[in-house]
Design an enzyme around this catalytic site. Structure first.
Site, PDB file in Angstrom:
ATOM      1  N   GLU A  99      69.257  57.629  38.323  1.00 24.56           N
ATOM      2  CA  GLU A  99      67.978  56.917  38.452  1.00 24.56           C
ATOM      3  C   GLU A  99      67.734  56.603  39.929  1.00 24.56           C
ATOM      4  O   GLU A  99      68.680  56.439  40.704  1.00 24.56           O
ATOM      5  CB  GLU A  99      68.079  55.642  37.593  1.00 24.56           C
ATOM      6  N   ASP A 100      66.478  56.547  40.315  1.00 22.72           N
ATOM      7  CA  ASP A 100      66.179  56.219  41.711  1.00 22.72           C
ATOM      8  C   ASP A 100      66.364  54.737  41.996  1.00 22.72           C
ATOM      9  O   ASP A 100      66.951  54.351  42.998  1.00 22.72           O
ATOM     10  CB  ASP A 100      64.758  56.668  42.090  1.00 22.72           C
ATOM     11  N   ASP A 103      65.215  47.973  38.906  1.00 19.09           N
ATOM     12  CA  ASP A 103      64.496  46.786  39.378  1.00 19.09           C
ATOM     13  C   ASP A 103      64.849  45.625  38.444  1.00 19.09           C
ATOM     14  O   ASP A 103      65.887  44.995  38.598  1.00 19.09           O
ATOM     15  CB  ASP A 103      63.005  47.138  39.385  1.00 19.09           C
ATOM     16  N   PHE A 152      58.974  46.205  47.589  1.00 18.90           N
ATOM     17  CA  PHE A 152      58.546  47.511  47.107  1.00 18.90           C
ATOM     18  C   PHE A 152      58.921  48.579  48.134  1.00 18.90           C
ATOM     19  O   PHE A 152      58.665  48.425  49.325  1.00 18.90           O
ATOM     20  CB  PHE A 152      57.047  47.513  46.838  1.00 18.90           C
ATOM     21  N   ARG A 165      56.563  60.398  47.904  1.00 22.56           N
ATOM     22  CA  ARG A 165      57.835  60.930  47.378  1.00 22.56           C
ATOM     23  C   ARG A 165      58.473  61.922  48.337  1.00 22.56           C
ATOM     24  O   ARG A 165      59.676  62.133  48.313  1.00 22.56           O
ATOM     25  CB  ARG A 165      57.605  61.642  46.038  1.00 22.56           C
TER      26      ARG A 165
END
Ligand code: IMP
Length: 175
Positions: A99-100, A103, A152, A165
């Protein structure tokens, strides 16, 4: 750096990202020696991380790409995302979710629950980024690249409204 209507500032350089991924991969090479893990990369955000992680692995390894649907309402908890695109039989496999970013952890908790029901032999998480201060669901994240503040971020696969991206470095939202 401006993306759409927002300003972002440099946060993590490509060189540091690559060094960290190489260290994560070294741990995976040791931990999974003698096994053939299946990486499950969560699209879209993890495609770069998954590619670079995979390049640094020297054990037999497979990869498959999964996706979470946009939010679906449910009667109970309100909103959940549904796992789509899983074609492999994962029963008895050693799975590593790639997963990137984790959160709040809600997405990962849901994904882990869904995958666990399919009977993998083992199930671990590799996430490049973890916003630990945002945690709502405590999850055992075995492989974490960077713990970052609740800001963010974009770049290296992560997007702001579909863009950013392609950046090699990671940027955070300017104050
Ligand atoms: P969670 O369920 O709150 O852990 O949210 C995880 C998902 O939110 C990630 O897979 C990302 O798609 C998205 N996300 C959370 N934080 C960021 C960020 O800083 N940049 C880009 N996407 C993010």
């Amino acid at each position: 750096m401006i993306i759409k209507d927002k300003e972002f500032v440099p946060y993590l350089e490509s060189k540091r990202i690559q060094e960290t991924i190489s260290q994560l991969a070294s741990r995976i090479n040791v931990d999974y020696a003698g096994k053939t893990p299946l990486l499950l990369a969560v699209l879209n955000g993890s495609f770069m991380f998954a590619a670079d992680l995979m390049r640094n692995l020297n054990i037999p390894v497979e990869i498959s790409f999964i996706r979470l649907s946009s939010y679906k309402s449910t009667r109970s908890s309100g909103r959940v995302k549904e796992l789509i695109g899983l074609e492999e039989n994962i029963f008895g496999r050693h799975l590593i979710i790639v997963e990137d970013i984790v959160d709040t952890g809600l997405t990962m908790r849901h994904l882990l629950n869904e995958l666990q029901e399919l009977g993998p032999k083992s199930l671990e998480v590799a996430t490049l980024l973890h916003k630990s201060e945002a945690t709502k669901e405590v999850i055992d994240l075995k492989y974490v690249g960077f713990v970052i503040p609740k800001k963010f971020v974009v770049g290296y696969g992560l997007d702001y409204d579909g863009q950013g991206r392609n950046l090699n470095d990671i940027y955070s939202l300017a104050n």
